[in-house]
Design a protein around this motif. Structure first.
Motif, PDB file in Angstrom:
ATOM      1  N   ASN A  39      -4.373   2.326  -3.069  1.00 54.15           N
ATOM      2  CA  ASN A  39      -3.212   1.638  -3.715  1.00 54.15           C
ATOM      3  C   ASN A  39      -2.882   0.206  -2.812  1.00 54.15           C
ATOM      4  O   ASN A  39      -2.562  -0.694  -3.410  1.00 54.15           O
ATOM      5  CB  ASN A  39      -1.997   2.421  -3.792  1.00 54.15           C
ATOM      6  CG  ASN A  39      -1.126   1.781  -4.699  1.00 54.15           C
ATOM      7  OD1 ASN A  39      -1.583   1.408  -5.858  1.00 54.15           O
ATOM      8  ND2 ASN A  39       0.291   1.820  -4.476  1.00 54.15           N
ATOM      9  N   ASP A  40      -2.691   0.333  -1.486  1.00 54.07           N
ATOM     10  CA  ASP A  40      -2.555  -0.782  -0.753  1.00 54.07           C
ATOM     11  C   ASP A  40      -3.769  -1.793  -1.142  1.00 54.07           C
ATOM     12  O   ASP A  40      -3.274  -3.056  -1.255  1.00 54.07           O
ATOM     13  CB  ASP A  40      -2.657  -0.385   0.745  1.00 54.07           C
ATOM     14  CG  ASP A  40      -1.349   0.469   1.193  1.00 54.07           C
ATOM     15  OD1 ASP A  40      -0.502   0.725   0.616  1.00 54.07           O
ATOM     16  OD2 ASP A  40      -1.829   1.157   2.243  1.00 54.07           O
ATOM     17  N   ILE A  41      -5.082  -1.258  -0.802  1.00 51.35           N
ATOM     18  CA  ILE A  41      -6.057  -2.341  -1.189  1.00 51.35           C
ATOM     19  C   ILE A  41      -5.998  -2.803  -2.487  1.00 51.35           C
ATOM     20  O   ILE A  41      -6.463  -4.234  -2.707  1.00 51.35           O
ATOM     21  CB  ILE A  41      -7.346  -1.749  -0.926  1.00 51.35           C
ATOM     22  CG1 ILE A  41      -7.517  -1.410   0.638  1.00 51.35           C
ATOM     23  CG2 ILE A  41      -8.604  -2.706  -1.267  1.00 51.35           C
ATOM     24  CD1 ILE A  41      -7.461  -2.647   1.625  1.00 51.35           C
ATOM     25  N   ARG A  42      -5.599  -1.985  -3.625  1.00 49.46           N
ATOM     26  CA  ARG A  42      -5.447  -2.606  -4.880  1.00 49.46           C
ATOM     27  C   ARG A  42      -4.548  -3.656  -4.900  1.00 49.46           C
ATOM     28  O   ARG A  42      -4.763  -4.697  -5.455  1.00 49.46           O
ATOM     29  CB  ARG A  42      -5.059  -1.569  -5.766  1.00 49.46           C
ATOM     30  CG  ARG A  42      -4.970  -1.714  -7.345  1.00 49.46           C
ATOM     31  CD  ARG A  42      -4.754  -0.751  -8.050  1.00 49.46           C
ATOM     32  NE  ARG A  42      -4.346  -0.938  -9.558  1.00 49.46           N
ATOM     33  CZ  ARG A  42      -3.988  -0.182 -10.250  1.00 49.46           C
ATOM     34  NH1 ARG A  42      -3.577   1.106 -10.165  1.00 49.46           N
ATOM     35  NH2 ARG A  42      -3.719  -0.693 -11.609  1.00 49.46           N
ATOM     36  N   ILE A  43      -3.300  -3.563  -4.466  1.00 49.47           N
ATOM     37  CA  ILE A  43      -2.337  -4.508  -4.425  1.00 49.47           C
ATOM     38  C   ILE A  43      -2.753  -5.705  -3.642  1.00 49.47           C
ATOM     39  O   ILE A  43      -2.610  -6.912  -4.067  1.00 49.47           O
ATOM     40  CB  ILE A  43      -1.077  -3.733  -3.720  1.00 49.47           C
ATOM     41  CG1 ILE A  43      -0.450  -2.626  -4.821  1.00 49.47           C
ATOM     42  CG2 ILE A  43       0.104  -4.954  -3.508  1.00 49.47           C
ATOM     43  CD1 ILE A  43       0.623  -2.045  -4.015  1.00 49.47           C
TER      44      ILE A  43
END
Length: 250
Positions: free
Chosen positions: A188-192
């Motif tokens: 989720n961090d990388i997606r953001i």
């Protein structure tokens, strides 16, 4: 299925599916079975294998009650402890692919999980769970009272398109990673990060790029003084490195 738009701390709005009442119920059942298994195992080991019952024959009710409370403490604090350590998931929630999140986009805190756990006394264990069920059925985001008080919701991680599809990067066979610290991040961090990165490039927003780079350095505990990359180069490398270390290679 209802959706909730969460504005993350990186100022990106992401729509998540709300976990259904059924998904939450089955996750609860799985967790209850795990706790019951522990309770039976603990009782069997202590009373049948170790035979400590004879040592307790002269105890008063208070001493006996205190001992039993300590013995079953792992089952009592099971939900609170596991959600705190595993970012809003218990084994039941993990199997059902659901997770507790903060509605404001920030990571739920120790206090948030504690409040949700404490409110289970009203939501789950009083009136056979009727209060929690009514609250979930009538609320917009299927929230029980504990969720409302803690400012949380339970989302479904199931999707027609797997989340990893949004974070894949083309990597050459001889790619050499630069920042092993990226393993401190999650999908989720990388997606953001990637969404902000692409948006900043499109809008030529240098301020957003700098804020994003600074946030990443802070999160992965990176010494920024020795970096020779520009902020854009740094973010691009972080995304590629994450794909390299997690095996998410297209």
């Amino acid at each position: 299925m209802n959706q909730i738009g969460i504005n993350t701390s990186q100022n990106v709005n992401i729509d998540f599916k709300i976990a259904s009442v059924g998904e939450r119920f089955f996750a609860f059942v799985i967790d209850v079975l795990i706790k019951l298994a522990y309770a039976f195992a603990a009782a069997w080991i202590l009373f049948d294998v170790l035979r400590i019952g004879s040592f307790m024959s002269g105890w008063d009710n208070w001493s006996y009650g205190a001992f039993m409370a300590i013995m079953y403490l792992p089952a009592i604090v099971y939900t609170f402890v596991l959600e705190s350590f595993f970012e809003g998931q218990t084994p039941g929630k993990k199997l059902m692919k659901i997770r507790v999140v903060k509605i404001d986009g920030y990571q739920a805190s120790f206090g948030d999980y504690l409040m949700r756990w404490f409110m289970r006394l009203i939501d789950v264990y009083s009136n056979f769970g009727v209060v929690g069920l009514i609250s979930m059925v009538t609320s917009k985001y299927n929230q029980r009272l504990g969720d409302v008080v803690a400012g949380c919701a339970v989302i479904s991680l199931k999707s027609d398109v797997n989340m990893s599809h949004t974070i894949l990067e083309e990597l050459k066979e001889d790619y050499i990673p630069v920042f092993p610290q990226v393993i401190l991040l999650n999908d989720n961090d990388i997606r953001i990060i990637k969404e902000n990165y692409q948006r900043a490039i499109k809008a030529k927003d240098t301020m957003l790029v700098k804020k994003l780079a600074d946030k990443i350095k802070q999160t992965i505990k990176l010494d920024a003084d020795n970096l020779t990359y520009t902020d854009l180069q740094f973010i691009n490398i972080v995304i590629k490195d994450y794909n390299f270390y997690t095996g998410k290679i297209s």
